[in-house]
Design a protein around this motif. Structure first.
Motif, short mmCIF file in Angstrom:
data_model
loop_
_atom_site.label_atom_id
_atom_site.label_comp_id
_atom_site.label_asym_id
_atom_site.label_seq_id
_atom_site.Cartn_x
_atom_site.Cartn_y
_atom_site.Cartn_z
N CYS A 198 0.68 11.73 -4.66
CA CYS A 198 0.60 10.27 -4.63
C CYS A 198 1.89 9.67 -5.20
O CYS A 198 2.40 10.14 -6.21
N PRO A 199 2.41 8.63 -4.55
CA PRO A 199 3.67 8.06 -5.03
C PRO A 199 3.50 7.35 -6.35
O PRO A 199 2.44 6.79 -6.65
N GLU A 200 4.53 7.41 -7.16
CA GLU A 200 4.52 6.67 -8.41
C GLU A 200 4.68 5.17 -8.11
O GLU A 200 5.30 4.78 -7.13
N HIS A 201 4.11 4.37 -9.00
CA HIS A 201 4.16 2.93 -8.77
C HIS A 201 4.07 2.21 -10.11
O HIS A 201 3.30 2.61 -10.99
N ASP A 202 4.84 1.17 -10.25
CA ASP A 202 4.80 0.34 -11.46
C ASP A 202 3.76 -0.75 -11.23
O ASP A 202 4.06 -1.77 -10.61
N PHE A 203 2.53 -0.51 -11.69
CA PHE A 203 1.46 -1.47 -11.48
C PHE A 203 1.68 -2.70 -12.36
O PHE A 203 1.77 -2.59 -13.58
N VAL A 204 1.75 -3.83 -11.73
CA VAL A 204 1.99 -5.09 -12.43
C VAL A 204 0.69 -5.89 -12.44
O VAL A 204 0.02 -6.01 -11.41
N PRO A 205 0.26 -6.44 -13.60
CA PRO A 205 -0.94 -7.27 -13.64
C PRO A 205 -0.86 -8.39 -12.59
O PRO A 205 0.19 -9.01 -12.41
N ALA A 233 -11.67 4.77 -6.19
CA ALA A 233 -12.56 5.07 -5.07
C ALA A 233 -11.70 5.13 -3.82
O ALA A 233 -11.12 4.11 -3.42
N GLY A 234 -11.60 6.31 -3.22
CA GLY A 234 -10.80 6.44 -2.02
C GLY A 234 -9.35 6.11 -2.30
O GLY A 234 -8.69 6.76 -3.11
N THR A 235 -8.84 5.07 -1.68
CA THR A 235 -7.44 4.67 -1.85
C THR A 235 -7.29 3.48 -2.78
O THR A 235 -6.22 2.86 -2.82
N ARG A 236 -8.35 3.11 -3.51
CA ARG A 236 -8.28 1.95 -4.38
C ARG A 236 -8.36 2.34 -5.85
O ARG A 236 -9.05 3.29 -6.22
N VAL A 237 -7.66 1.56 -6.68
CA VAL A 237 -7.69 1.71 -8.13
C VAL A 237 -7.99 0.34 -8.74
O VAL A 237 -7.44 -0.67 -8.29
N ILE A 238 -8.87 0.30 -9.73
CA ILE A 238 -9.15 -0.94 -10.46
C ILE A 238 -8.80 -0.73 -11.92
O ILE A 238 -9.13 0.31 -12.50
N VAL A 239 -8.10 -1.70 -12.51
CA VAL A 239 -7.59 -1.59 -13.88
C VAL A 239 -7.95 -2.86 -14.63
O VAL A 239 -7.73 -3.97 -14.13
N SER A 240 -8.48 -2.72 -15.84
CA SER A 240 -8.81 -3.89 -16.65
C SER A 240 -7.55 -4.53 -17.21
O SER A 240 -6.53 -3.87 -17.41
N ARG A 284 -4.26 -0.96 -3.81
CA ARG A 284 -4.65 -0.11 -2.68
C ARG A 284 -3.46 0.70 -2.19
O ARG A 284 -2.34 0.17 -2.09
N LEU A 285 -3.71 1.96 -1.91
CA LEU A 285 -2.68 2.85 -1.36
C LEU A 285 -2.73 2.78 0.16
O LEU A 285 -3.74 3.10 0.78
N GLU A 286 -1.63 2.33 0.76
CA GLU A 286 -1.51 2.24 2.20
C GLU A 286 -0.35 3.13 2.64
O GLU A 286 0.80 2.84 2.32
N GLY A 287 -0.68 4.19 3.37
CA GLY A 287 0.36 5.15 3.72
C GLY A 287 0.86 5.83 2.47
O GLY A 287 0.11 6.49 1.76
N ASP A 288 2.13 5.67 2.16
CA ASP A 288 2.68 6.25 0.93
C ASP A 288 3.17 5.16 -0.02
O ASP A 288 4.04 5.39 -0.84
N THR A 289 2.56 3.96 0.08
CA THR A 289 2.99 2.84 -0.75
C THR A 289 1.78 2.17 -1.38
O THR A 289 0.79 1.89 -0.71
N TRP A 290 1.88 1.91 -2.68
CA TRP A 290 0.84 1.15 -3.37
C TRP A 290 1.06 -0.33 -3.15
O TRP A 290 2.19 -0.83 -3.24
N GLY A 291 -0.02 -1.06 -2.88
CA GLY A 291 0.05 -2.50 -2.71
C GLY A 291 -0.87 -3.22 -3.67
O GLY A 291 -1.89 -2.67 -4.11
N ASP A 292 -0.50 -4.44 -4.03
CA ASP A 292 -1.34 -5.28 -4.88
C ASP A 292 -2.40 -5.94 -4.01
O ASP A 292 -2.06 -6.71 -3.11
N GLU A 293 -3.68 -5.65 -4.27
CA GLU A 293 -4.72 -6.19 -3.41
C GLU A 293 -5.26 -7.53 -3.93
O GLU A 293 -5.13 -8.54 -3.26
#
Length: 238
Positions: free
Chosen positions: A31-38, A53-60, A75-84
């Motif tokens: 899985c690609p690394e990603h800087d998750f931004v609030p 769950a699947g390709t989704r991550v939820i963070v408090s 959400r992970l789309e292809g090889d890129t994380w996106g802000d949903e």
């Protein structure tokens, strides 16, 4: 793309032995690394509650001096994380919304346990969000159930299996308008003084709930309790 969250890979020689095809011996993509931004301005990631769950991550998240509880969905789309989307719970006038206790996410449902304070009570509530083609929307708020004797309702963990939700010793069934209480699991009477905090998981045949120990000098060496419940029939109530 199916990526692997496990960093260890099989040695090449072992992979050749286990898999007859050289194609199958190739390591799973990572899985690609990603800087998750609030996703809500002014918030910070608390890291106190996460779920996947699947390709989704939820963070408090945590809000500074704001009457809101927030969790971000990525959400992970292809090889890129996106802000949903940011899932936001806002307190009513005169009430206070506090820290998030737990989060859970499935294909089209997300749940957030948060502290709620009004002029009379302090309690935990569970906000239910539903995903549609247009995004996430608030579906329901689950309040402590008015049952006797009362069951500790802290929402310290949330576990979704199919259309059922397990939290504390409560099982909820999902319907068209959200979750309704299906069953209250009995509590064993043996053992030491245990914490009201629980953890648990379930499938179609079993439910497992654990209680950590509340330190009690009268029960030295006691280390908490794990209770296993068996369903009367596959996928049914207990």
């Amino acid at each position: 793309m199916v990526c692997s969250f496990v960093s260890r890979r099989l040695p090449a020689a072992l992979a050749v032995v286990l898999f007859s095809s050289p194609l199958l011996a190739a390591p799973a993509p990572q899985c690609p690394e990603h800087d998750f931004v609030p996703l809500l301005p002014g918030s910070i990631h608390s890291g106190s509650a996460t779920a996947t769950a699947g390709t989704r991550v939820i963070v408090s998240e945590e809000m500074a001096a704001a009457n809101q509880a927030v969790a971000s969905v990525y959400r992970l789309e292809g090889d890129t994380w996106g802000d949903e989307e940011a899932l936001v719970v806002t307190g009513s006038p005169g009430d206070s919304v506090g820290a998030i206790q737990a989060v859970e996410i499935a294909d089209d449902i997300a749940l957030v346990t948060y502290e709620h304070i009004d002029q009379v009570d302090f309690e935990y509530r569970i906000a239910v969000f539903e995903r549609s083609a247009t995004g996430w929307s608030h579906l329901q708020t689950i309040l402590p159930p008015p049952i006797t004797p009362a069951v500790p309702f802290q929402g310290g963990y949330l576990h979704v299996h199919g259309d059922q939700l397990l939290t504390d010793r409560l099982i909820y069934q999902r319907g068209p308008n959200g979750y309704s209480l299906l069953e209250v699991l009995s509590e064993p009477t043996t053992g030491g003084i245990l914490s009201a905090n629980h953890w648990g998981a379930m499938n179609d045949d079993w439910i497992v709930i654990g209680n950590p120990l509340t330190l009690d000098p009268m029960t030295p060496g006691y280390s908490g309790r794990i209770t296993i419940y068996e369903r009367l029939f596959h996928g049914g109530v207990l």
